[in-house]
Design a protein around this motif. Sequence first.
Motif, PDB file in Angstrom:
ATOM      1  N   UNK A 105       0.832  -1.201   0.000  1.00 57.63           N
ATOM      2  CA  UNK A 105       0.000   0.000   0.000  1.00 57.63           C
ATOM      3  C   UNK A 105       0.868   1.253   0.000  1.00 57.63           C
ATOM      4  N   UNK A 106       1.978   1.213   0.709  1.00 59.00           N
ATOM      5  CA  UNK A 106       2.907   2.351   0.713  1.00 59.00           C
ATOM      6  C   UNK A 106       3.437   2.612  -0.697  1.00 59.00           C
ATOM      7  N   UNK A 122       6.584   6.606   3.810  1.00 54.56           N
ATOM      8  CA  UNK A 122       6.037   5.723   4.847  1.00 54.56           C
ATOM      9  C   UNK A 122       7.004   5.743   6.022  1.00 54.56           C
ATOM     10  N   UNK A 123       6.478   6.025   7.214  1.00 56.88           N
ATOM     11  CA  UNK A 123       7.332   6.230   8.387  1.00 56.88           C
ATOM     12  C   UNK A 123       6.679   5.686   9.649  1.00 56.88           C
ATOM     13  N   UNK A 140      10.938   4.582  11.348  1.00 56.91           N
ATOM     14  CA  UNK A 140      11.494   3.748  10.286  1.00 56.91           C
ATOM     15  C   UNK A 140      10.942   4.242   8.954  1.00 56.91           C
ATOM     16  N   UNK A 141      11.803   4.686   8.072  1.00 57.56           N
ATOM     17  CA  UNK A 141      11.354   5.518   6.958  1.00 57.56           C
ATOM     18  C   UNK A 141      11.638   4.888   5.601  1.00 57.56           C
ATOM     19  N   UNK A 142      10.637   4.961   4.734  1.00 58.08           N
ATOM     20  CA  UNK A 142      10.787   4.597   3.337  1.00 58.08           C
ATOM     21  C   UNK A 142      10.348   5.760   2.466  1.00 58.08           C
ATOM     22  N   UNK A 143      11.101   6.035   1.410  1.00 57.60           N
ATOM     23  CA  UNK A 143      10.732   7.140   0.528  1.00 57.60           C
ATOM     24  C   UNK A 143      11.940   7.789  -0.096  1.00 57.60           C
ATOM     25  N   UNK A 169       7.871   1.797   0.889  1.00 62.06           N
ATOM     26  CA  UNK A 169       7.593   0.481   1.458  1.00 62.06           C
ATOM     27  C   UNK A 169       8.671  -0.031   2.391  1.00 62.06           C
ATOM     28  N   UNK A 170       9.881   0.523   2.294  1.00 59.93           N
ATOM     29  CA  UNK A 170      10.986   0.019   3.119  1.00 59.93           C
ATOM     30  C   UNK A 170      10.767   0.296   4.602  1.00 59.93           C
ATOM     31  N   UNK A 171      10.134   1.420   4.918  1.00 66.38           N
ATOM     32  CA  UNK A 171       9.824   1.701   6.315  1.00 66.38           C
ATOM     33  C   UNK A 171       8.855   0.674   6.880  1.00 66.38           C
TER      34      UNK A 171
END
Length: 302
Positions: A105-106, A122-123, A140-143, A169-171
């Motif tokens: 979804x992120x 996404x955090x 925890x951060x993705x972007x 999505x990595x976060x």
Amino acid sequence: MTPEKTRIGWIGTGVMGNSMCGHLIKAGYQATIYNRTSEKTRTLQELGATVVSSPKEVAQQSEVVFTIVGFPRDVRSVILGEDGVLAGSHEGMVVVDMTTSEPSLAVEIAKAAGAIGVQSIDAPVSGGDTGAKNAALSIMIGGDASAVESIRPLFELMGKTIVRQGGPGAGQHTKMVNQTLIASGMIAVCEGLLYAHKVGLDIPTVLESVASGAAGSWSLSNLAPRMINGDFDPGFFVEHFLKDMKIALDEASRMNLALPGLALGYQLYNAVAGQGHHRDGTQALILALSQLNGIDWQSQYS
């Protein structure tokens, strides 16, 4: 990002979001907020926040919009819905979802946002209500790296450990690692307390001995004392933890990855919910395991 130049929006003012947004307002940021249950916005309104009637309106009045809601379906609604954040967005805006949600979804949100010139991050966070109140969360951060760096001053008002893990999505994937670790760890905490109880040890004294050694953990130091005080108020809801574990198990299944410890934790927390504790804190696991052993924990620890 400065209070003079940056208007923030906040969607989701529950156990975590209320404190997190409060830190930004106290730092001088003008905030526009929305919550499905309007009564939960009162504290932030008293601090100076403007309450509006939809996520779309939040976006229309903000440069950076944060969301922290309950479930992936809620994330989809408040960001991608007809009255959602992207419907009211403008080019250059940043959307930060701090809900623990689905990595896929992120990625979907990032693609939809990027198509209209909006950055999506996404955090998800860890640290519970205590971490939120003390601005000591792990974030925890993705972007996109540049987008993340641009709003780092805002993250620093809410957390102590702020790490970009990779792209969209990595976060969320990192938060799944976090929840997998917690699931088995909570079982161990409860079993240790039950052992101490059964043998007749003074549990606070036992905690003093073991918490500073190799067995130490955040759950042991923060949630075990709540268990022995009969405090099951939610720092993090059982029903939300079940949601997180289900996401992690689904991701593991997709990767053909066996996680039996996580699967056990999921089943035990289903038992907690089945006993009526779905809106209690995750420390309520001790109630399910004590019942399994014929121990009336609540009558002895309160």
